[in-house]
Design a protein around this motif. Structure first.
Motif, mmCIF file in Angstrom:
data_model
loop_
_atom_site.group_PDB
_atom_site.id
_atom_site.type_symbol
_atom_site.label_atom_id
_atom_site.label_comp_id
_atom_site.label_asym_id
_atom_site.label_seq_id
_atom_site.Cartn_x
_atom_site.Cartn_y
_atom_site.Cartn_z
ATOM 1 N N PHE A 138 45.793 90.668 -31.238
ATOM 2 C CA PHE A 138 45.506 89.236 -31.184
ATOM 3 C C PHE A 138 44.112 88.931 -31.713
ATOM 4 O O PHE A 138 43.909 87.972 -32.448
ATOM 5 N N SER A 139 43.146 89.746 -31.343
ATOM 6 C CA SER A 139 41.771 89.538 -31.798
ATOM 7 C C SER A 139 41.670 89.671 -33.314
ATOM 8 O O SER A 139 40.959 88.908 -33.972
ATOM 9 N N GLU A 140 42.382 90.623 -33.886
ATOM 10 C CA GLU A 140 42.372 90.808 -35.343
ATOM 11 C C GLU A 140 42.937 89.592 -36.070
ATOM 12 O O GLU A 140 42.622 89.354 -37.227
ATOM 13 N N GLN A 141 43.759 88.812 -35.369
ATOM 14 C CA GLN A 141 44.325 87.593 -35.947
ATOM 15 C C GLN A 141 43.429 86.373 -35.709
ATOM 16 O O GLN A 141 43.763 85.272 -36.108
ATOM 17 N N GLU A 185 50.089 76.681 -30.701
ATOM 18 C CA GLU A 185 49.056 77.531 -31.309
ATOM 19 C C GLU A 185 49.186 78.971 -30.817
ATOM 20 O O GLU A 185 49.069 79.914 -31.602
ATOM 21 N N LEU A 186 49.429 79.146 -29.527
ATOM 22 C CA LEU A 186 49.616 80.494 -28.999
ATOM 23 C C LEU A 186 50.862 81.145 -29.586
ATOM 24 O O LEU A 186 50.849 82.315 -29.959
ATOM 25 N N ASP A 187 51.950 80.371 -29.689
ATOM 26 C CA ASP A 187 53.192 80.893 -30.273
ATOM 27 C C ASP A 187 53.013 81.325 -31.727
ATOM 28 O O ASP A 187 53.744 82.184 -32.205
ATOM 29 N N SER A 188 52.050 80.739 -32.411
ATOM 30 C CA SER A 188 51.854 81.065 -33.826
ATOM 31 C C SER A 188 51.187 82.428 -34.024
ATOM 32 O O SER A 188 51.158 82.948 -35.144
ATOM 33 N N ILE A 189 50.688 83.018 -32.963
ATOM 34 C CA ILE A 189 50.046 84.328 -33.060
ATOM 35 C C ILE A 189 51.128 85.405 -33.081
ATOM 36 O O ILE A 189 51.974 85.468 -32.172
ATOM 37 N N LYS A 190 51.099 86.226 -34.105
ATOM 38 C CA LYS A 190 52.095 87.293 -34.239
ATOM 39 C C LYS A 190 52.002 88.218 -33.030
ATOM 40 O O LYS A 190 50.935 88.698 -32.677
ATOM 41 N N GLY A 191 53.148 88.420 -32.360
ATOM 42 C CA GLY A 191 53.204 89.288 -31.198
ATOM 43 C C GLY A 191 53.085 88.552 -29.878
ATOM 44 O O GLY A 191 53.282 89.146 -28.820
#
Length: 92
Positions: free
Chosen positions: A76-79, A31-37
């Motif tokens: 990250f928050s925007e995602q 799940e963390l890896d799926s966050i862009k950046g």
């Protein structure tokens, strides 16, 4: 047209938005890896720091995880990423 359909649409939008939220204190590596950046290296740092205890705030996260500063936190928050249920406050 049926008036209740409008309310159903609004409810579905609310539910779909909630599905995209991801709490950093509960997220797994994938799940963390799926966050862009984020990437595997930063995900590993988050998980390693989380072993010491859950993150209490964005400030706590940024202090404990090298590589997460204001710009990354905002991205990250925007995602949809939250820390202890909170979105990042861009103004602070």
């Amino acid at each position: 047209m049926r008036p209740w359909l409008g309310w159903v649409g609004v409810a579905l939008l609310c539910v779909s938005h909630a599905v995209h939220a991801l709490e950093i204190n509960q997220a797994n590596e994938a799940e963390l890896d799926s966050i862009k950046g984020m990437g595997p290296s930063l995900s590993a740092k988050v998980l390693q720091a989380r072993v010491q205890g859950p993150f209490t705030s964005w400030r706590d996260l940024m202090q404990r995880v090298a590589g997460i500063r204001h710009n990354k936190a905002r991205q990250f928050s925007e995602q949809g990423l939250t820390v202890n249920g909170q979105a990042f406050d861009f103004k602070k």
